[in-house]
Scaffold this active site. Structure first.
Site, PDB file in Angstrom:
ATOM      1  N   ARG A  44       0.856  -1.178   0.000  1.00 25.66           N
ATOM      2  CA  ARG A  44       0.000   0.000   0.000  1.00 25.66           C
ATOM      3  C   ARG A  44       0.893   1.228   0.000  1.00 25.66           C
ATOM      4  O   ARG A  44       1.636   1.473   0.952  1.00 25.66           O
ATOM      5  CB  ARG A  44      -0.877  -0.025   1.250  1.00 25.66           C
ATOM      6  CG  ARG A  44      -1.852   1.124   1.372  1.00 25.66           C
ATOM      7  CD  ARG A  44      -2.745   0.866   2.591  1.00 25.66           C
ATOM      8  NE  ARG A  44      -3.917   1.721   2.595  1.00 25.66           N
ATOM      9  CZ  ARG A  44      -3.946   2.911   3.173  1.00 25.66           C
ATOM     10  NH1 ARG A  44      -2.885   3.379   3.770  1.00 25.66           N
ATOM     11  NH2 ARG A  44      -5.050   3.618   3.139  1.00 25.66           N
ATOM     12  N   LYS A  46       0.527   5.219  -1.211  1.00 27.36           N
ATOM     13  CA  LYS A  46      -0.357   6.249  -1.763  1.00 27.36           C
ATOM     14  C   LYS A  46       0.421   7.424  -2.346  1.00 27.36           C
ATOM     15  O   LYS A  46      -0.179   8.378  -2.811  1.00 27.36           O
ATOM     16  CB  LYS A  46      -1.290   6.771  -0.655  1.00 27.36           C
ATOM     17  CG  LYS A  46      -2.225   5.724  -0.084  1.00 27.36           C
ATOM     18  CD  LYS A  46      -3.406   5.523  -1.003  1.00 27.36           C
ATOM     19  CE  LYS A  46      -4.462   4.642  -0.369  1.00 27.36           C
ATOM     20  NZ  LYS A  46      -5.456   4.228  -1.363  1.00 27.36           N
ATOM     21  N   THR A 139      -6.981   5.038  14.362  1.00 32.22           N
ATOM     22  CA  THR A 139      -5.584   4.777  14.072  1.00 32.22           C
ATOM     23  C   THR A 139      -4.940   5.959  13.383  1.00 32.22           C
ATOM     24  O   THR A 139      -5.495   6.534  12.453  1.00 32.22           O
ATOM     25  CB  THR A 139      -5.414   3.505  13.206  1.00 32.22           C
ATOM     26  OG1 THR A 139      -4.083   3.467  12.702  1.00 32.22           O
ATOM     27  CG2 THR A 139      -6.377   3.487  12.029  1.00 32.22           C
ATOM     28  N   THR A 141      -2.368   5.781  11.631  1.00 30.97           N
ATOM     29  CA  THR A 141      -1.873   5.351  10.323  1.00 30.97           C
ATOM     30  C   THR A 141      -2.818   5.770   9.205  1.00 30.97           C
ATOM     31  O   THR A 141      -2.411   6.302   8.191  1.00 30.97           O
ATOM     32  CB  THR A 141      -1.723   3.813  10.292  1.00 30.97           C
ATOM     33  OG1 THR A 141      -0.877   3.433  11.364  1.00 30.97           O
ATOM     34  CG2 THR A 141      -1.130   3.351   8.977  1.00 30.97           C
ATOM     35  N   VAL A 208      -0.722  -2.568  10.067  1.00 27.05           N
ATOM     36  CA  VAL A 208       0.341  -1.743   9.503  1.00 27.05           C
ATOM     37  C   VAL A 208       1.396  -1.475  10.575  1.00 27.05           C
ATOM     38  O   VAL A 208       2.430  -2.147  10.652  1.00 27.05           O
ATOM     39  CB  VAL A 208      -0.176  -0.396   8.943  1.00 27.05           C
ATOM     40  CG1 VAL A 208       0.974   0.388   8.315  1.00 27.05           C
ATOM     41  CG2 VAL A 208      -1.292  -0.596   7.925  1.00 27.05           C
ATOM     42  N   CYS A 449     -23.097  -0.488  43.656  1.00 29.25           N
ATOM     43  CA  CYS A 449     -21.627  -0.522  43.540  1.00 29.25           C
ATOM     44  C   CYS A 449     -21.035  -1.710  44.277  1.00 29.25           C
ATOM     45  O   CYS A 449     -20.144  -2.400  43.776  1.00 29.25           O
ATOM     46  CB  CYS A 449     -21.014   0.768  44.094  1.00 29.25           C
ATOM     47  SG  CYS A 449     -21.615   2.264  43.280  1.00 29.25           S
TER      48      CYS A 449
END
Ligand code: 3NM
Ligand code: MG
Length: 525
Positions: A44, A46, A139, A141, A208, A449
Site C-alpha cells: 500500500r 499512496k 488509528t 496510520t 500496519v 456498587c
C-alpha cells in the site's frame, strides 16, 4: 478461481510514509515480517510514482513468492498487472470490483474495504475473495495517508464488525474477512474474540504500524501470529469448559460452591471506585469473604493483576485522569487473564459519562458489565437521560429487559447484569431473572456498587463460568439484604447498612460451614 486456501491470519499492509517506516528499506522490513510469520502482504503506497510502485512491488513479490504467500497491491490494478502478483485490494473510492475483476481475471484475488453491512453485502454479491473490515479502532496510520480523502470512514469497533460478520453469515455467502485499524499485540486477541459472530469468525487481522513501525518487525510478526493462534487469557478458562449450568436447578446447586470458594481462597477485589463508596465496598468485600484493595492508580494494576483476584472499574466519580487509570488497569488485567467488572455508574447522566463508557469499551474486555436500566441502555448505545446515578424512567417491560441484557452480552461476548426489582443476567445464551433483594437497597448509597464488588469476588474463583459467578454474587448479596431487612433491629436505611454487612458475613460463614438454608429464598427463573 482465486485460490481458496489462502491463510489470512496475519495480513501485513505496508505503509510508505516516513513516520511509520522511518529511514528503513521497505523490502527489508517486509522480508523480516514474512520471516516472522506474516501470511499475506498488501503493498500500500499512496505517494510514490508509478515506476517506483512497479519496481518496489516486483522486489516485494520476489520476497512473498519465496515464502509462497500472496502479494496484493492496494488500489492499483495496473501495478498488479505489471508485476503479475496475486491480486489487489480496493477501497470504496477506488476502481469498482466488477471492473477490477474484468481487468485481472478470475484467478486474481480481490479484496474490498467495507465498513458497514451494505458495503459488505455488495462486495459479497460481486464475489470479493475477502473483505477488509474496519476501521476497528482509531488509528493514526489511516489519518496520515487518507487526510486528503473526502470520505472518512467510521470507527466500527468489535460490535460493528460482528454485525457485518452476522450479515455475511445470514446471506450464506462464503467470503474471508480480516479486521483492520489500530490492531496491535495488546488488542489482537480481544478483536478476534469479541468480533466473532456465532456463525462466522474473522479469518485474521490486517496490521500496519504494529509490524512496520516495530523495532524488530520479525519478532513483532512472530508475537502477533502466536497471539492470533491462541485464545485470549481472559477467555481461556470459559472456552475450555463445556460443562456449564444451563438450568436453574444446576445453577442453584453450584452457587454455594462458588461462595464457599470465596471464603476459602479469600481472593483480592481490586476496586477502582468512586469516592462515595470506597469504605462501604471494602467492608462488603471483607464480609463476603474477600480481600479488598482500593487502588485508583492505574500503574499499580500490573502488580495487582498477578495476585489472582478481580478488578472492579466503577466510574461513579469519573475524571479524565481516572479514565486513563481505568484503561491502563483494564489492559493489565486483560493481559493477565484476571476478571474485570464494569460498573458504568451514571453512564447516561452526562455527555462526558457517555463518552467514558465508549472509551472503556474500546479499551479492553469486561467479563461482567453490571448496571441499572439506564446504565445498561447507555452501554448498549441507546441514548437515555439519567437523573444523576438513578436509573431514570423505566421504559422497558421485563421481556424487553431480558432481550436487552442478552443482546448486549452476545455483542460483547461477556456477562451482563441489569439490576432492578427483578434483576436480569445473561451471557448471550443463558438468560435468568432473579427476584430477590429488598426495597431498602434502593434507600442507601452504593448498594449497586458493592454488588459489583461482590460479583468480582465470585468471578475471581469461578472463571470457567462467569454467568454462574454473577448469579452466585447476586444471590449472596440480595438474600443477605432480605435477611437484614427483616431483622428487628433494622428500623430503616441507617440501621440497614450495618445489618447488611453482618448478613453478608453470616451467609458466607453459614455456606462455608455447609449450611445453605438461606438459599431456599432464591427466586431465580
Ligand atoms: N485501512 P494500523 S485502517 C490501511 O479502516 C488502513 O479500512 C483501514 O493501520 C480501514 O494497523 C488502515 O497501523 C490503517 O492501525 C491500519
Ligand atoms: Mg484504496
Amino acid at each position: 478461481m482465486a485460490p481458496t486456501n489462502v491463510d489470512y491470519s496475519l495480513y501485513l499492509v505496508t505503509d510508505s510514509t516516513s513516520a511509520i517506516l522511518g529511514d528503513r528499506d521497505l523490502v527489508k522490513v517486509v522480508q523480516a515480517a514474512v520471516d516472522g510469520g506474516v501470511t499475506i502482504v498488501q503493498y500500500r503506497d499512496k505517494v510514490s510514482d508509478t515506476a517506483v510502485l512497479v519496481s518496489t512491488a516486483k522486489r516485494l513479490h520476489a520476497v512473498t513468492q519465496k515464502h509462497k504467500i500472496p502479494l496484493l497491491i492496494n488500489d492499483r490494478v495496473d501495478v498488479a498487472l505489471a508485476v503479475g502478483c496475486e491480486g489487489v485490494h480496493i477501497g470504496q473510492d477506488d476502481l469498482d470490483l466488477p471492473s477490477a475483476r474484468r481487468l485481472l481475471g478470475r484467478d486474481a484475488m480481490i479484496g474490498v474495504t467495507v465498513s458497514n453491512v451494505e458495503e459488505a453485502q455488495k462486495a459479497c454479491r460481486e464475489s470479493a475473495d475477502y473483505l477488509g473490515v474496519g476501521t476497528m479502532f482509531a488509528t493514526a496510520t489511516l489519518a496520515k495517508v487518507t487526510a486528503s480523502k473526502t470520505n472518512t470512514k467510521g470507527i466500527i469497533g468489535t460490535a460493528g464488525t460482528k454485525k457485518i460478520l452476522q450479515a455475511i453469515a445470514e446471506s450464506g455467502r462464503d467470503v474471508r474477512t480480516v479486521s483492520i485499524g489500530g490492531i496491535n499485540a495488546s488488542t489482537v486477541q480481544r478483536v478476534l474474540f469479541q468480533s466473532s459472530a456465532p456463525e462466522k469468525k474473522l479469518d485474521g487481522v490486517a496490521i500496519v504500524s504494529a509490524i512496520i513501525a516495530a523495532q524488530d518487525p520479525k519478532q513483532a510478526a512472530k508475537d502477533l501470529l502466536s497471539l492470533v493462534k491462541s485464545p485470549p487469557p481472559f477467555a481461556a478458562a470459559s472456552l475450555a469448559n463445556t460443562q456449564k449450568a444451563t438450568d436453574v436447578e444446576t445453577l442453584l446447586k453450584k452457587a454455594p460452591t462458588v461462595i464457599k470458594e470465596v471464603g476459602s481462597k479469600t481472593p483480592l477485589s481490586h476496586n477502582m471506585t468512586n469516592l462515595v463508596v470506597q469504605n462501604f465496598a471494602a467492608n462488603v468485600a471483607l464480609a463476603v469473604g474477600g480481600s479488598p484493595i482500593m487502588a485508583n492508580y492505574g500503574e499499580e494494576a500490573k502488580d495487582l493483576c498477578k495476585l489472582g483476584g478481580a478488578l472492579v472499574i466503577n466510574m461513579g466519580t469519573v475524571t479524565p485522569e481516572g479514565l486513563q487509570n481505568y484503561a491502563q488497569a483494564l489492559k493489565a488485567y486483560n493481559l493477565e487473564g484476571g476478571s474485570v467488572v464494569l460498573d458504568p455508574v451514571g453512564g447516561g447522566a452526562t455527555a462526558i459519562r457517555r463518552g467514558a463508557v465508549k472509551t472503556l469499551l474500546a479499551a479492553g474486555y469486561f467479563d461482567v458489565i453490571k448496571g441499572n436500566e439506564g446504565e445498561i441502555k447507555t452501554v448498549f448505545g441507546t441514548v437515555v437521560q439519567q437523573k444523576g446515578v438513578d436509573s431514570g424512567a423505566s421504559t422497558l417491560s421485563d421481556p424487553q429487559k431480558a432481550t436487552l441484557v442478552r443482546d448486549l452480552a452476545a455483542r460483547e461476548r461477556n456477562v451482563v447484569v441489569m439490576t432492578g426489582a427483578t434483576d436480569f443476567v445473561s451471557d448471550g445464551q443463558r438468560t435468568f431473572a432473579i427476584k430477590n433483594g429488598h426495597e431498602l437497597l434502593g434507600r442507601i448509597t452504593g448498594s449497586g456498587c458493592v454488588l459489583g464488588t461482590t460479583i468480582s469476588l465470585m468471578l475471581a474463583v469461578c472463571r470457567e463460568d462467569k454467568l454462574l459467578a454473577a448469579v452466585a454474587g447476586l444471590l449472596h448479596y440480595e438474600i443477605a439484604a432480605e435477611i437484614a431487612a427483616e431483622r428487628e433491629d433494622v428500623k430503616g436505611p441507617g440501621t440497614f447498612v450495618p445489618a447488611l454487612i453482618d448478613e453478608l458475613y453470616n451467609v458466607q460463614k453459614a455456606t462455608s460451614g455447609g449450611d445453605i438454608s438461606w438459599l431456599k429464598r432464591a427466586k431465580v427463573e
